[in-house]
Structure formats: structure tokens, C-alpha cells
Write a protein that holds these residues in place. Structure first.
Motif, PDB file in Angstrom:
ATOM      1  N   SER A  92       1.046  -1.836   0.244  1.00 14.21           N
ATOM      2  CA  SER A  92       0.476   0.091   0.093  1.00 14.21           C
ATOM      3  C   SER A  92       0.738   1.006  -0.066  1.00 14.21           C
ATOM      4  N   MET A  93       0.290   2.386  -0.206  1.00 15.33           N
ATOM      5  CA  MET A  93       0.991   3.319  -0.141  1.00 15.33           C
ATOM      6  C   MET A  93       1.558   4.664   1.489  1.00 15.33           C
ATOM      7  N   LEU A  94       0.616   3.276   1.917  1.00 16.03           N
ATOM      8  CA  LEU A  94       1.031   3.900   2.620  1.00 16.03           C
ATOM      9  C   LEU A  94       2.104   3.302   3.471  1.00 16.03           C
ATOM     10  N   THR A  95       2.418   1.472   3.729  1.00 14.98           N
ATOM     11  CA  THR A  95       3.760   1.299   3.850  1.00 14.98           C
ATOM     12  C   THR A  95       5.103   1.734   2.966  1.00 14.98           C
ATOM     13  N   ALA A  96       4.871   2.655   2.275  1.00 19.53           N
ATOM     14  CA  ALA A  96       5.780   3.326   0.996  1.00 19.53           C
ATOM     15  C   ALA A  96       6.328   4.543   1.927  1.00 19.53           C
ATOM     16  N   LEU A  97       5.313   5.579   2.617  1.00 25.62           N
ATOM     17  CA  LEU A  97       5.367   6.206   3.529  1.00 25.62           C
ATOM     18  C   LEU A  97       5.911   5.522   4.868  1.00 25.62           C
ATOM     19  N   LYS A  98       5.235   4.753   6.039  1.00 24.66           N
ATOM     20  CA  LYS A  98       6.009   4.270   6.560  1.00 24.66           C
ATOM     21  C   LYS A  98       7.727   3.582   6.268  1.00 24.66           C
ATOM     22  N   ILE A  99       7.759   3.288   5.175  1.00 20.62           N
ATOM     23  CA  ILE A  99       9.375   2.738   5.067  1.00 20.62           C
ATOM     24  C   ILE A  99      10.148   4.371   5.054  1.00 20.62           C
ATOM     25  N   SER A 100       9.759   4.859   4.218  1.00 20.91           N
ATOM     26  CA  SER A 100      10.603   6.837   3.873  1.00 20.91           C
ATOM     27  C   SER A 100      10.725   6.392   5.462  1.00 20.91           C
ATOM     28  N   VAL A 132      10.643  10.492  -2.313  1.00 17.63           N
ATOM     29  CA  VAL A 132      10.026   9.027  -2.178  1.00 17.63           C
ATOM     30  C   VAL A 132       8.655   9.500  -1.626  1.00 17.63           C
ATOM     31  N   MET A 133       8.309  10.007  -0.292  1.00 11.58           N
ATOM     32  CA  MET A 133       7.297  10.755   0.188  1.00 11.58           C
ATOM     33  C   MET A 133       6.863  11.402  -0.851  1.00 11.58           C
ATOM     34  N   ASN A 134       7.340  13.047  -1.032  1.00 11.38           N
ATOM     35  CA  ASN A 134       6.566  12.979  -2.219  1.00 11.38           C
ATOM     36  C   ASN A 134       5.849  12.644  -3.885  1.00 11.38           C
ATOM     37  N   MET A 186      -0.809  10.103  -4.843  1.00  9.40           N
ATOM     38  CA  MET A 186      -2.467   8.807  -3.601  1.00  9.40           C
ATOM     39  C   MET A 186      -3.102  10.293  -3.610  1.00  9.40           C
ATOM     40  N   MET A 187      -2.803  11.893  -4.463  1.00  5.34           N
ATOM     41  CA  MET A 187      -3.455  12.686  -4.969  1.00  5.34           C
ATOM     42  C   MET A 187      -4.443  12.267  -6.283  1.00  5.34           C
ATOM     43  N   SER A 188      -3.314  11.891  -7.133  1.00  8.57           N
ATOM     44  CA  SER A 188      -3.692  11.607  -7.964  1.00  8.57           C
ATOM     45  C   SER A 188      -4.645  10.029  -8.316  1.00  8.57           C
ATOM     46  N   THR A 189      -4.899   9.188  -7.373  1.00  3.02           N
ATOM     47  CA  THR A 189      -5.265   8.294  -6.965  1.00  3.02           C
ATOM     48  C   THR A 189      -6.776   8.880  -6.291  1.00  3.02           C
ATOM     49  N   LEU A 190      -7.461  10.098  -6.040  1.00  4.02           N
ATOM     50  CA  LEU A 190      -8.415  10.877  -4.815  1.00  4.02           C
ATOM     51  C   LEU A 190      -8.743  11.152  -6.500  1.00  4.02           C
ATOM     52  N   GLN A 191      -8.055  11.964  -7.162  1.00  2.46           N
ATOM     53  CA  GLN A 191      -8.738  12.343  -8.174  1.00  2.46           C
ATOM     54  C   GLN A 191      -9.532  11.943  -9.541  1.00  2.46           C
ATOM     55  N   LEU A 192      -9.059  10.608  -9.591  1.00  2.00           N
ATOM     56  CA  LEU A 192      -9.803   9.930 -10.596  1.00  2.00           C
ATOM     57  C   LEU A 192     -11.735   9.176 -10.468  1.00  2.00           C
ATOM     58  N   GLY A 193     -11.861   9.715  -8.721  1.00  2.00           N
ATOM     59  CA  GLY A 193     -13.240   9.832  -8.805  1.00  2.00           C
ATOM     60  C   GLY A 193     -14.326  11.045  -8.995  1.00  2.00           C
ATOM     61  N   LYS A 194     -13.193  12.213  -9.529  1.00  2.00           N
ATOM     62  CA  LYS A 194     -13.779  13.654 -10.740  1.00  2.00           C
ATOM     63  C   LYS A 194     -14.573  12.966 -11.489  1.00  2.00           C
TER      64      LYS A 194
END
Length: 137
Positions: free
Chosen positions: A2-10, A121-123, A129-137
Motif C-alpha cells: 500500500s502507499m501508506l507502507t511506502a510512507l512508513k518505510i521512507s 519518495v514521500m512526495n 495518492m492525490m492522483s488516485t483521489l482525483q480519479l473519482g471526479k
């Protein structure tokens, strides 16, 4: 993963590199500290990193970096004849720290670059994550 895992690793890598920068700063700050004996003289310190693997399956992988301890250098401290120094031994010698300024500067540069890489990496993860949220629009 998950993307949260990537954030945790970084995040864990950034914390480890901050510890590396802190020990480097301590070593450089104590480079001119002398002692009466080799045991009293300042010894260079280095963090020991450890990979922590969590929840390893074919679909899920989580790893992080932790600081497993601090290694104290066993490099010999050099002595210098300085009978006027209040810390001089009976023979007039003081013992210098065993810090190598060139090694410390290289470590500082490497830690700084690694830290910056993990910020990138975090950026990138945040942007995804922001792009994924924009898919629903």
C-alpha cells in the motif's frame, strides 16, 4: 504494497539518517577534545542500522529501518606531546580523539542525500495518492 507502507518505510529511513547525521555532528563537535589517557579521549561513534521485515507475503511486503545500536570506534587514539595542557599525563602527553574529519564529511553527505531521496519518495507517494483521489471526479 500500500502507499501508506511506502510512507512508513521512507519515514523510518529518514529517522535512521537523522540518527546518522546526529552522530556525525557529535563526532565533528568532539574532534579536538583531548584526554589524559586513551580511554578518556573521545571515540568516534557510528549508528548500526537494521532492516525490519514485517508481514512478508507474496501480496504484502513491509520493511523498515531501525537503529540497532551505536558502534564506538576501536581505532587507536593518537598522542601528542603538550606538557602545558592541564589534561596532560605525567609524561606530558594528551590523547587526541580518533575522529577522521574526511570520513565524517563523507558520512554527512551520504546521510543528507539519503534523507533527501526519502523526502522525494514521500512526495512522489503523496502525489500518487492525490492522483488516485482525483480519479473519482
Amino acid at each position: 504494497m500500500s502507499m501508506l507502507t511506502a510512507l512508513k518505510i521512507s519515514s523510518s529511513a529518514m529517522n535512521a539518517q537523522m540518527m546518522r547525521l546526529n552522530t556525525t555532528a557529535s563526532n565533528l563537535a568532539n574532534i579536538d577534545v583531548v584526554g589524559s589517557t586513551s580511554e578518556e579521549a573521545y571515540k568516534a561513534k557510528k549508528p548500526i542500522f537494521k532492516t525490519v521485515i514485517e508481514n512478508y507475503t507474496q501480496d504484502n511486503f513491509g520493511a523498515s529501518v531501525s537503529v540497532n545500536g551505536i558502534f564506538v570506534s576501536d581505532r587507536e587514539n593518537t598522542s601528542r606531546y603538550d606538557p602545558q595542557n592541564p589534561l596532560a599525563s605525567r609524561d606530558g602527553y594528551v590523547f587526541m580523539s580518533n575522529v577522521n574529519s574526511i570520513e565524517e564529511m563523507v558520512d554527512m553527505t551520504n546521510a543528507s542525500r539519503s534523507y533527501q531521496t526519502n523526502v522525494e519518495v514521500m512526495n512522489a507517494t503523496k502525489k500518487m495518492m492525490m492522483s488516485t483521489l482525483q480519479l473519482g471526479k
